[in-house]
Scaffold this motif. Structure first.
Motif, PDB file in Angstrom:
ATOM      1  N   PHE A 180      -8.241  -7.580   9.996  1.00 47.49           N
ATOM      2  CA  PHE A 180      -7.263  -8.508  10.565  1.00 47.49           C
ATOM      3  C   PHE A 180      -5.866  -8.178  10.059  1.00 47.49           C
ATOM      4  O   PHE A 180      -4.915  -8.118  10.827  1.00 47.49           O
ATOM      5  N   TYR A 181      -5.725  -7.960   8.779  1.00 47.66           N
ATOM      6  CA  TYR A 181      -4.394  -7.729   8.233  1.00 47.66           C
ATOM      7  C   TYR A 181      -3.827  -6.386   8.662  1.00 47.66           C
ATOM      8  O   TYR A 181      -2.616  -6.256   8.830  1.00 47.66           O
ATOM      9  N   ASP A 182      -4.681  -5.394   8.909  1.00 47.61           N
ATOM     10  CA  ASP A 182      -4.188  -4.132   9.456  1.00 47.61           C
ATOM     11  C   ASP A 182      -3.539  -4.385  10.816  1.00 47.61           C
ATOM     12  O   ASP A 182      -2.460  -3.900  11.111  1.00 47.61           O
ATOM     13  N   PHE A 183      -4.208  -5.188  11.631  1.00 41.60           N
ATOM     14  CA  PHE A 183      -3.707  -5.540  12.963  1.00 41.60           C
ATOM     15  C   PHE A 183      -2.516  -6.501  12.865  1.00 41.60           C
ATOM     16  O   PHE A 183      -1.486  -6.306  13.495  1.00 41.60           O
ATOM     17  N   ALA A 184      -2.667  -7.540  12.063  1.00 46.95           N
ATOM     18  CA  ALA A 184      -1.671  -8.615  12.019  1.00 46.95           C
ATOM     19  C   ALA A 184      -0.340  -8.178  11.420  1.00 46.95           C
ATOM     20  O   ALA A 184       0.700  -8.716  11.787  1.00 46.95           O
ATOM     21  N   ASN A 185      -0.372  -7.230  10.496  1.00 47.16           N
ATOM     22  CA  ASN A 185       0.889  -6.769   9.904  1.00 47.16           C
ATOM     23  C   ASN A 185       1.817  -6.196  10.972  1.00 47.16           C
ATOM     24  O   ASN A 185       3.035  -6.262  10.832  1.00 47.16           O
ATOM     25  N   GLN A 186       1.248  -5.637  12.038  1.00 44.07           N
ATOM     26  CA  GLN A 186       2.051  -5.117  13.143  1.00 44.07           C
ATOM     27  C   GLN A 186       2.540  -6.251  14.057  1.00 44.07           C
ATOM     28  O   GLN A 186       3.691  -6.285  14.448  1.00 44.07           O
ATOM     29  N   LYS A 187       1.631  -7.150  14.385  1.00 41.40           N
ATOM     30  CA  LYS A 187       1.942  -8.205  15.348  1.00 41.40           C
ATOM     31  C   LYS A 187       2.730  -9.358  14.734  1.00 41.40           C
ATOM     32  O   LYS A 187       3.510 -10.022  15.418  1.00 41.40           O
ATOM     33  N   TYR A 188       2.513  -9.633  13.438  1.00 42.80           N
ATOM     34  CA  TYR A 188       3.157 -10.756  12.771  1.00 42.80           C
ATOM     35  C   TYR A 188       3.920 -10.258  11.542  1.00 42.80           C
ATOM     36  O   TYR A 188       3.436 -10.359  10.420  1.00 42.80           O
ATOM     37  N   PRO A 189       5.135  -9.746  11.723  1.00 43.12           N
ATOM     38  CA  PRO A 189       5.897  -9.243  10.586  1.00 43.12           C
ATOM     39  C   PRO A 189       6.187 -10.335   9.548  1.00 43.12           C
ATOM     40  O   PRO A 189       6.458 -10.038   8.392  1.00 43.12           O
ATOM     41  N   GLU A 190       6.054 -11.603   9.960  1.00 44.20           N
ATOM     42  CA  GLU A 190       6.270 -12.724   9.031  1.00 44.20           C
ATOM     43  C   GLU A 190       5.305 -12.678   7.851  1.00 44.20           C
ATOM     44  O   GLU A 190       5.567 -13.223   6.782  1.00 44.20           O
ATOM     45  N   LEU A 191       4.159 -12.021   8.037  1.00 44.63           N
ATOM     46  CA  LEU A 191       3.160 -11.926   6.967  1.00 44.63           C
ATOM     47  C   LEU A 191       3.697 -11.218   5.735  1.00 44.63           C
ATOM     48  O   LEU A 191       3.245 -11.473   4.629  1.00 44.63           O
ATOM     49  N   LYS A 192       4.658 -10.342   5.921  1.00 43.38           N
ATOM     50  CA  LYS A 192       5.190  -9.566   4.799  1.00 43.38           C
ATOM     51  C   LYS A 192       5.862 -10.454   3.742  1.00 43.38           C
ATOM     52  O   LYS A 192       5.980 -10.070   2.597  1.00 43.38           O
ATOM     53  N   GLN A 193       6.288 -11.651   4.141  1.00 37.69           N
ATOM     54  CA  GLN A 193       6.942 -12.555   3.192  1.00 37.69           C
ATOM     55  C   GLN A 193       5.945 -13.254   2.274  1.00 37.69           C
ATOM     56  O   GLN A 193       6.323 -13.853   1.284  1.00 37.69           O
ATOM     57  N   TYR A 194       4.657 -13.175   2.598  1.00 36.63           N
ATOM     58  CA  TYR A 194       3.635 -13.855   1.812  1.00 36.63           C
ATOM     59  C   TYR A 194       3.113 -12.965   0.693  1.00 36.63           C
ATOM     60  O   TYR A 194       3.393 -11.779   0.654  1.00 36.63           O
ATOM     61  N   PRO A 195       2.325 -13.552  -0.217  1.00 36.10           N
ATOM     62  CA  PRO A 195       1.797 -12.778  -1.356  1.00 36.10           C
ATOM     63  C   PRO A 195       1.010 -11.538  -0.923  1.00 36.10           C
ATOM     64  O   PRO A 195       0.667 -11.395   0.250  1.00 36.10           O
ATOM     65  N   PRO A 196       0.699 -10.684  -1.876  1.00 34.91           N
ATOM     66  CA  PRO A 196       0.020  -9.411  -1.575  1.00 34.91           C
ATOM     67  C   PRO A 196      -1.292  -9.599  -0.815  1.00 34.91           C
ATOM     68  O   PRO A 196      -1.920 -10.649  -0.854  1.00 34.91           O
ATOM     69  N   GLU A 197      -1.703  -8.516  -0.160  1.00 35.08           N
ATOM     70  CA  GLU A 197      -2.886  -8.538   0.683  1.00 35.08           C
ATOM     71  C   GLU A 197      -4.149  -8.968  -0.047  1.00 35.08           C
ATOM     72  O   GLU A 197      -5.031  -9.569   0.547  1.00 35.08           O
ATOM     73  N   LYS A 198      -4.276  -8.662  -1.330  1.00 32.30           N
ATOM     74  CA  LYS A 198      -5.495  -9.022  -2.051  1.00 32.30           C
ATOM     75  C   LYS A 198      -5.728 -10.535  -1.981  1.00 32.30           C
ATOM     76  O   LYS A 198      -6.830 -10.988  -1.682  1.00 32.30           O
ATOM     77  N   ALA A 199      -4.696 -11.310  -2.214  1.00 36.09           N
ATOM     78  CA  ALA A 199      -4.816 -12.772  -2.147  1.00 36.09           C
ATOM     79  C   ALA A 199      -5.066 -13.216  -0.710  1.00 36.09           C
ATOM     80  O   ALA A 199      -5.917 -14.058  -0.446  1.00 36.09           O
ATOM     81  N   ARG A 200      -4.345 -12.643   0.231  1.00 35.88           N
ATOM     82  CA  ARG A 200      -4.528 -13.016   1.632  1.00 35.88           C
ATOM     83  C   ARG A 200      -5.923 -12.655   2.109  1.00 35.88           C
ATOM     84  O   ARG A 200      -6.556 -13.403   2.839  1.00 35.88           O
TER      85      ARG A 200
END
Length: 181
Positions: free
Chosen positions: A29-49
């Motif tokens: 999901f995060y591989d896909f979502a990082n492209q579609k939802y750039p807002e995700l970059k403002q949140y904590p690192p991927e491990k927590a997400r």
């Protein structure tokens, strides 16, 4: 000879399939979502997400399986899921499962045993859309680490809630016995 982690032996059990597939779906999901939802970059690192989305997928799967079985075998399945986490991450991941479960069921977390996953019988008649929204809100609040969601967070919440529910649907299909001819 060193003792083998119990999670290794349970990876082919229903609990192991649920936790393993949930982990894989969360990562994709995060591989896909990082492209579609750039807002995700403002949140904590991927491990927590990733842990939080894996949690949402696990809980969604358990809800669906309990609905299908009418609760039969629930305790064994919940125990199997609890045991299937690798020892090094078991407490952190089980804690997240308990947090989401209590959020959805409106339970006091202090009422749960340390390794317990509660029954989802109280959610049997809750419409899927309401559960998807609630799961998405919990995810967005946990990922954003905010007490209240703002408009951009709601977009992320909706996407993550749908992803968790859809991933759970695929896991449930994998676990259902194949019809015999």
């Amino acid at each position: 000879m060193p003792k083998r982690d119990q999670s290794f032996e349970s990876k082919n059990t229903p609990g192991g399939v649920i936790t393993g597939r949930a982990f894989n779906y969360a990562c994709s999901f995060y591989d896909f979502a990082n492209q579609k939802y750039p807002e995700l970059k403002q949140y904590p690192p991927e491990k927590a997400r990733g842990t939080l989305l894996q949690t949402a997928i696990i809980v969604s799967t358990l809800i669906m399986l309990e609905r299908r079985s009418g609760g039969a075998g629930r305790n064994e399945l919940h125990d199997d899921v609890s045991r299937s986490f690798a020892h090094a991450v078991r407490q952190r991941k089980l804690s997240a499962v308990q947090d989401l479960s209590c959020f959805l069921l409106q339970l006091n977390r202090g009422d749960l045993k340390a390794d317990a996953i509660p029954s989802f019988a109280g959610l049997a008649n809750v419409p899927d859309e309401k559960l998807v929204n609630s799961i998405g809100v919990w995810l967005a609040l946990a990922v954003a680490k905010k007490p209240k969601l703002e408009e951009p967070d709601l977009k992320i919440a909706a996407a993550m809630g749908r992803s968790a529910w859809t991933s759970a649907t695929m896991i449930v299909r994998m676990l259902q016995p194949k019809p015999t001819s």
